[in-house]
Design a protein around this motif. Structure first.
Motif, PDB file in Angstrom:
ATOM      1  N   VAL A  74     -24.481  61.171  63.633  1.00  0.00           N
ATOM      2  CA  VAL A  74     -25.999  61.988  63.253  1.00  0.00           C
ATOM      3  C   VAL A  74     -26.485  60.418  62.405  1.00  0.00           C
ATOM      4  O   VAL A  74     -25.751  59.713  62.426  1.00  0.00           O
ATOM      5  CB  VAL A  74     -25.173  62.896  62.088  1.00  0.00           C
ATOM      6  N   ARG A  75     -27.544  60.225  62.625  1.00  0.00           N
ATOM      7  CA  ARG A  75     -29.180  59.524  61.327  1.00  0.00           C
ATOM      8  C   ARG A  75     -30.172  60.341  61.466  1.00  0.00           C
ATOM      9  O   ARG A  75     -30.587  61.844  61.768  1.00  0.00           O
ATOM     10  CB  ARG A  75     -28.964  58.525  62.612  1.00  0.00           C
ATOM     11  N   VAL A  76     -30.484  59.578  60.698  1.00  0.00           N
ATOM     12  CA  VAL A  76     -31.860  59.980  59.793  1.00  0.00           C
ATOM     13  C   VAL A  76     -32.777  59.140  60.925  1.00  0.00           C
ATOM     14  O   VAL A  76     -32.626  57.948  60.412  1.00  0.00           O
ATOM     15  CB  VAL A  76     -32.091  59.967  58.161  1.00  0.00           C
ATOM     16  N   VAL A  77     -34.046  59.827  60.978  1.00  0.00           N
ATOM     17  CA  VAL A  77     -34.892  58.637  62.410  1.00  0.00           C
ATOM     18  C   VAL A  77     -36.225  58.832  60.120  1.00  0.00           C
ATOM     19  O   VAL A  77     -36.900  57.600  60.896  1.00  0.00           O
ATOM     20  CB  VAL A  77     -35.628  60.039  62.824  1.00  0.00           C
ATOM     21  N   LYS A  78     -36.119  59.840  59.818  1.00  0.00           N
ATOM     22  CA  LYS A  78     -37.196  60.291  58.352  1.00  0.00           C
ATOM     23  C   LYS A  78     -36.858  60.419  57.736  1.00  0.00           C
ATOM     24  O   LYS A  78     -35.778  61.377  56.912  1.00  0.00           O
ATOM     25  CB  LYS A  78     -38.651  59.863  59.132  1.00  0.00           C
ATOM     26  N   GLY A  79     -37.272  59.072  55.918  1.00  0.00           N
ATOM     27  CA  GLY A  79     -36.476  60.418  54.844  1.00  0.00           C
ATOM     28  C   GLY A  79     -35.047  59.806  54.748  1.00  0.00           C
ATOM     29  O   GLY A  79     -34.498  58.949  54.781  1.00  0.00           O
ATOM     30  N   LYS A  80     -34.456  60.483  53.427  1.00  0.00           N
ATOM     31  CA  LYS A  80     -32.861  60.386  52.896  1.00  0.00           C
ATOM     32  C   LYS A  80     -32.169  61.343  52.984  1.00  0.00           C
ATOM     33  O   LYS A  80     -33.174  62.279  51.919  1.00  0.00           O
ATOM     34  CB  LYS A  80     -33.058  59.589  51.903  1.00  0.00           C
ATOM     35  N   VAL A  81     -30.882  61.660  53.182  1.00  0.00           N
ATOM     36  CA  VAL A  81     -30.233  62.889  52.866  1.00  0.00           C
ATOM     37  C   VAL A  81     -29.279  62.294  52.690  1.00  0.00           C
ATOM     38  O   VAL A  81     -28.621  61.569  53.021  1.00  0.00           O
ATOM     39  CB  VAL A  81     -30.478  63.381  54.361  1.00  0.00           C
ATOM     40  N   PHE A 117     -14.150  68.638  62.191  1.00  0.00           N
ATOM     41  CA  PHE A 117     -15.064  68.880  61.149  1.00  0.00           C
ATOM     42  C   PHE A 117     -15.803  69.797  60.604  1.00  0.00           C
ATOM     43  O   PHE A 117     -17.185  70.323  61.647  1.00  0.00           O
ATOM     44  CB  PHE A 117     -15.769  66.827  60.811  1.00  0.00           C
ATOM     45  N   ALA A 118     -16.295  69.866  59.727  1.00  0.00           N
ATOM     46  CA  ALA A 118     -17.476  70.461  58.488  1.00  0.00           C
ATOM     47  C   ALA A 118     -17.991  69.840  58.576  1.00  0.00           C
ATOM     48  O   ALA A 118     -17.767  68.199  57.878  1.00  0.00           O
ATOM     49  CB  ALA A 118     -17.500  71.506  57.813  1.00  0.00           C
ATOM     50  N   HIS A 119     -19.453  69.824  58.892  1.00  0.00           N
ATOM     51  CA  HIS A 119     -21.078  69.291  58.172  1.00  0.00           C
ATOM     52  C   HIS A 119     -21.623  69.645  57.451  1.00  0.00           C
ATOM     53  O   HIS A 119     -22.487  70.531  58.171  1.00  0.00           O
ATOM     54  CB  HIS A 119     -21.206  68.484  59.470  1.00  0.00           C
ATOM     55  N   GLY A 120     -22.440  68.885  56.659  1.00  0.00           N
ATOM     56  CA  GLY A 120     -23.977  70.060  56.056  1.00  0.00           C
ATOM     57  C   GLY A 120     -24.395  68.264  55.850  1.00  0.00           C
ATOM     58  O   GLY A 120     -24.175  67.184  55.331  1.00  0.00           O
ATOM     59  N   PHE A 121     -26.135  68.151  54.771  1.00  0.00           N
ATOM     60  CA  PHE A 121     -26.817  67.414  54.920  1.00  0.00           C
ATOM     61  C   PHE A 121     -27.426  68.436  53.558  1.00  0.00           C
ATOM     62  O   PHE A 121     -27.689  69.439  54.221  1.00  0.00           O
ATOM     63  CB  PHE A 121     -27.301  66.623  55.826  1.00  0.00           C
ATOM     64  N   ILE A 122     -28.243  67.562  52.557  1.00  0.00           N
ATOM     65  CA  ILE A 122     -29.643  68.115  51.462  1.00  0.00           C
ATOM     66  C   ILE A 122     -30.065  66.398  51.746  1.00  0.00           C
ATOM     67  O   ILE A 122     -30.021  65.639  51.693  1.00  0.00           O
ATOM     68  CB  ILE A 122     -29.013  68.607  50.458  1.00  0.00           C
ATOM     69  N   THR A 123     -31.810  67.558  52.189  1.00  0.00           N
ATOM     70  CA  THR A 123     -33.040  66.110  52.528  1.00  0.00           C
ATOM     71  C   THR A 123     -32.997  65.121  50.666  1.00  0.00           C
ATOM     72  O   THR A 123     -32.983  66.663  49.840  1.00  0.00           O
ATOM     73  CB  THR A 123     -33.469  66.617  52.620  1.00  0.00           C
ATOM     74  N   LEU A 124     -33.130  64.634  50.671  1.00  0.00           N
ATOM     75  CA  LEU A 124     -33.248  63.452  49.382  1.00  0.00           C
ATOM     76  C   LEU A 124     -35.043  63.619  49.060  1.00  0.00           C
ATOM     77  O   LEU A 124     -35.580  63.260  48.206  1.00  0.00           O
ATOM     78  CB  LEU A 124     -32.193  62.428  48.658  1.00  0.00           C
ATOM     79  N   SER A 125     -35.474  63.336  49.993  1.00  0.00           N
ATOM     80  CA  SER A 125     -36.861  62.919  50.322  1.00  0.00           C
ATOM     81  C   SER A 125     -37.551  63.956  50.602  1.00  0.00           C
ATOM     82  O   SER A 125     -37.240  64.632  50.132  1.00  0.00           O
ATOM     83  CB  SER A 125     -37.056  61.525  51.102  1.00  0.00           C
TER      84      SER A 125
END
Length: 181
Positions: A74-81, A117-125
């Motif tokens: 996984v990676r972020v192309v734009k922003g921050k998570v 693995f369980a996986h999740g994210f939250i957008t900070l930007s």
């Protein structure tokens, strides 16, 4: 490409070699030979996914069961998570443990999430574009997850709860105990 170990067994961070000059920057997001060299194993990614989310969108914690389990890069192309993973492999020495990392379009770090693995994210930007490669296809019948606010895991999602934007589906996910039983 540099590999950085995490506190969870088999889960690691990849730091790309970035080439930057007055024109901007360039880096490889994936190179199979380099991955094999630094990770010590090969993997066949079969599906590439992308999501676009606004600030406060919380996705997860998701996983697929059994033979449809997925490893992800996984990676972020734009922003921050804030990206969070939980080891749900009952035979693992890090079973029930979590790891979190800030992923953004500045450091361009990638997180390798192993199967189990369980996986999740939250957008900070204000907005994020999140990309991930999977080594197995999505299978709705094998899909499961863990509720974001599970008391056993006590995860810190960084933002205040009133800023969360969560799908109705993710609000119905089971607890950690229910998901792993």
């Amino acid at each position: 490409m540099e590999l950085q170990h995490t506190s969870l067994k088999d889960c690691f961070v990849l730091k790309p070699k970035v080439f930057q000059d007055e024109r901007g920057l360039f880096y490889e997001t994936y190179n199979q030979k380099m991955f094999e060299k630094v990770a010590g194993f090969s993997i066949d990614f079969v599906q590439d996914n992308q999501s676009i989310s606004s600030k406060g969108v919380l996705r997860g914690l998701h996983f697929q069961n059994g033979k449809m389990s997925q490893a992800k890069l996984v990676r972020v192309v734009k922003g921050k998570v804030l990206d969070i993973v939980v080891d749900i492999r009952k035979d693992s020495e890090t079973f029930g443990k979590s790891f979190s990392i800030m992923l953004d379009d500045v450091e361009n770090l990638q997180l390798f999430v192993p199967r189990g693995f369980a996986h999740g994210f939250i957008t900070l930007s204000e907005q994020s574009i999140f990309s991930y490669k999977c080594d197995n296809y999505y299978d709705k019948a094998s899909e499961s997850g863990i509720i974001y606010n599970d008391a056993t895991l006590a995860l810190d999602w960084y933002l205040p709860k009133e800023e969360f934007i969560i799908s109705a589906k993710d609000l119905e996910l089971p607890t950690f105990e229910e998901a792993v039983s």
